[in-house]
Design an enzyme around this catalytic site. Sequence first.
Site, mmCIF file in Angstrom:
data_model
loop_
_atom_site.group_PDB
_atom_site.id
_atom_site.type_symbol
_atom_site.label_atom_id
_atom_site.label_comp_id
_atom_site.label_asym_id
_atom_site.label_seq_id
_atom_site.Cartn_x
_atom_site.Cartn_y
_atom_site.Cartn_z
ATOM 1 N N HIS A 47 0.828 -1.203 0.000
ATOM 2 C CA HIS A 47 0.000 0.000 0.000
ATOM 3 C C HIS A 47 0.868 1.261 0.000
ATOM 4 C CE1 HIS A 47 -2.253 3.100 2.416
ATOM 5 N NE2 HIS A 47 -3.058 2.928 1.391
ATOM 6 N N GLU A 50 2.239 1.829 -3.378
ATOM 7 C CA GLU A 50 1.171 2.370 -4.231
ATOM 8 C C GLU A 50 1.144 3.897 -4.128
ATOM 9 O OE1 GLU A 50 -3.183 3.602 -3.561
ATOM 10 O OE2 GLU A 50 -2.944 1.515 -2.948
ATOM 11 N N GLU A 128 -4.210 7.899 7.749
ATOM 12 C CA GLU A 128 -5.208 7.090 7.036
ATOM 13 C C GLU A 128 -5.602 5.875 7.879
ATOM 14 O OE1 GLU A 128 -5.077 4.590 2.918
ATOM 15 O OE2 GLU A 128 -4.175 6.587 2.801
#
Length: 200
Positions: A47, A50, A128
Amino acid sequence: MDYKKFTLKNGLRLVHIHLPRLASATLTVWVKTGSRFEEQSLNGISHFLEHMVFKGTRKRPSAKAISESIDAIGGEFNAATSKDWTNFYIKTRAGNLEIAFDVISDMILDPLLAQEEIEREKGVIIEELAMYEDTPLIKIQDVFEELIFKGNSLSWDVGGTPKTVKNIQRNDFVRYRNIHYYAQNLLLTVSGGVNENQVL
């Protein structure tokens, strides 16, 4: 829906869906990796990577430069990571597909992975994670998977933990990319108003 599958000489697989009535096309690169393929000490690196491919390349050295390349063709782009895959896509007018190919391949094949951007993005990802922690509708799925997959990498959070995210360094990204980001581990999908010859 008709589709065609191809395997290029370098082992890259391609799926093409011709939708001649559409004026747009979507180009997506799928990487066969996600949190289930990670080392526990680097949980969240799929992630995190990414995020990092959007932060600049040698050809487009900043997030702004990448964004401007897509904005200039009226396109949209994004990415996602799961336990099994990571993907990156650009959707644009079919006539701009060549530019989309150039931008997405640049991002995936040649990210800068600048140390200052890595450190900055750690804070973004940790925020997040906290946001998801405070969203019961999302968090309940994580709790469920932690229980049913206990003792297996499938029980790990796709985003990692604050501790694992803080510990990820540039050389971890380089090593991870060498293991997972190669032609035979990628799938390219192109759908929309572009024909087979244009795509190939």
